[in-house]
Scaffold this motif. Sequence first.
Motif, PDB file in Angstrom:
ATOM      1  N   PHE A   8      51.208  67.242  54.483  1.00 45.43           N
ATOM      2  CA  PHE A   8      51.230  68.469  53.675  1.00 45.43           C
ATOM      3  C   PHE A   8      51.984  69.571  54.404  1.00 45.43           C
ATOM      4  CE2 PHE A   8      49.321  72.629  52.817  1.00 45.43           C
ATOM      5  CZ  PHE A   8      49.663  72.763  51.477  1.00 45.43           C
ATOM      6  N   TYR A   9      51.655  69.769  55.678  1.00 41.87           N
ATOM      7  CA  TYR A   9      52.309  70.842  56.433  1.00 41.87           C
ATOM      8  C   TYR A   9      53.795  70.551  56.653  1.00 41.87           C
ATOM      9  CZ  TYR A   9      47.879  73.153  57.137  1.00 41.87           C
ATOM     10  OH  TYR A   9      46.700  73.810  56.920  1.00 41.87           O
ATOM     11  N   GLU A  10      54.145  69.296  56.883  1.00 41.87           N
ATOM     12  CA  GLU A  10      55.551  68.955  57.035  1.00 41.87           C
ATOM     13  C   GLU A  10      56.314  69.223  55.738  1.00 41.87           C
ATOM     14  OE1 GLU A  10      55.869  64.941  58.378  1.00 41.87           O
ATOM     15  OE2 GLU A  10      54.974  65.378  60.332  1.00 41.87           O
ATOM     16  N   LEU A  16      59.832  75.374  52.658  1.00 42.36           N
ATOM     17  CA  LEU A  16      60.152  76.744  53.054  1.00 42.36           C
ATOM     18  C   LEU A  16      61.548  76.827  53.668  1.00 42.36           C
ATOM     19  CD1 LEU A  16      56.747  77.946  54.507  1.00 42.36           C
ATOM     20  CD2 LEU A  16      57.814  78.642  52.356  1.00 42.36           C
ATOM     21  N   ALA A  17      61.917  75.820  54.445  1.00 39.51           N
ATOM     22  CA  ALA A  17      63.249  75.806  55.045  1.00 39.51           C
ATOM     23  C   ALA A  17      64.318  75.714  53.953  1.00 39.51           C
ATOM     24  CB  ALA A  17      63.384  74.649  56.023  1.00 39.51           C
ATOM     25  N   LEU A  18      64.108  74.863  52.965  1.00 42.23           N
ATOM     26  CA  LEU A  18      65.058  74.742  51.864  1.00 42.23           C
ATOM     27  C   LEU A  18      65.128  76.028  51.047  1.00 42.23           C
ATOM     28  CD1 LEU A  18      64.369  71.095  50.673  1.00 42.23           C
ATOM     29  CD2 LEU A  18      66.405  71.956  51.845  1.00 42.23           C
ATOM     30  N   LEU A  22      68.429  78.331  50.498  1.00 35.38           N
ATOM     31  CA  LEU A  22      68.858  78.733  49.161  1.00 35.38           C
ATOM     32  C   LEU A  22      69.008  80.248  49.060  1.00 35.38           C
ATOM     33  CD1 LEU A  22      69.460  77.974  46.210  1.00 35.38           C
ATOM     34  CD2 LEU A  22      67.028  78.188  45.763  1.00 35.38           C
ATOM     35  N   LEU A  23      68.041  80.982  49.586  1.00 33.79           N
ATOM     36  CA  LEU A  23      68.113  82.446  49.559  1.00 33.79           C
ATOM     37  C   LEU A  23      69.306  82.956  50.370  1.00 33.79           C
ATOM     38  CD1 LEU A  23      64.346  83.415  49.870  1.00 33.79           C
ATOM     39  CD2 LEU A  23      65.817  83.648  47.865  1.00 33.79           C
ATOM     40  N   MET A  24      69.577  82.332  51.500  1.00 35.65           N
ATOM     41  CA  MET A  24      70.729  82.735  52.309  1.00 35.65           C
ATOM     42  C   MET A  24      72.034  82.460  51.554  1.00 35.65           C
ATOM     43  SD  MET A  24      69.635  84.188  54.961  1.00 35.65           S
ATOM     44  CE  MET A  24      71.119  84.302  55.896  1.00 35.65           C
ATOM     45  N   ALA A  25      72.099  81.338  50.842  1.00 38.93           N
ATOM     46  CA  ALA A  25      73.302  81.017  50.062  1.00 38.93           C
ATOM     47  C   ALA A  25      73.513  82.040  48.956  1.00 38.93           C
ATOM     48  CB  ALA A  25      73.194  79.608  49.485  1.00 38.93           C
ATOM     49  N   VAL A  26      72.441  82.435  48.286  1.00 39.41           N
ATOM     50  CA  VAL A  26      72.545  83.447  47.220  1.00 39.41           C
ATOM     51  C   VAL A  26      72.987  84.778  47.809  1.00 39.41           C
ATOM     52  CG1 VAL A  26      71.201  84.792  45.555  1.00 39.41           C
ATOM     53  CG2 VAL A  26      70.914  82.306  45.667  1.00 39.41           C
ATOM     54  N   ALA A  27      72.393  85.158  48.933  1.00 42.99           N
ATOM     55  CA  ALA A  27      72.764  86.423  49.579  1.00 42.99           C
ATOM     56  C   ALA A  27      74.229  86.392  50.020  1.00 42.99           C
ATOM     57  CB  ALA A  27      71.858  86.686  50.772  1.00 42.99           C
TER      58      ALA A  27
END
Length: 76
Positions: A8-10, A16-18, A22-27
Amino acid sequence: MKNKGNVFYESLVLSLALLFILLMAVAFEKDREHHLELYAKEQQIFELQRKLDETEDLYGKATYHIEMLNKEREAE
């Protein structure tokens, strides 16, 4: 064998990493669009400045010719 808690944690960490990627790509894309807009505006400013310079040059030439014509009239 991994226990369910570790899986679950992995999965959570990978998700969260993905999401972060994704957020960095949008930014990055928004920043790129902003820079393209600024570049387009900058080009418009350069073009307007060039036209202004041409207009000022023509005005200067016209003023010179008018002064020369006035001097010729006064000399007559």
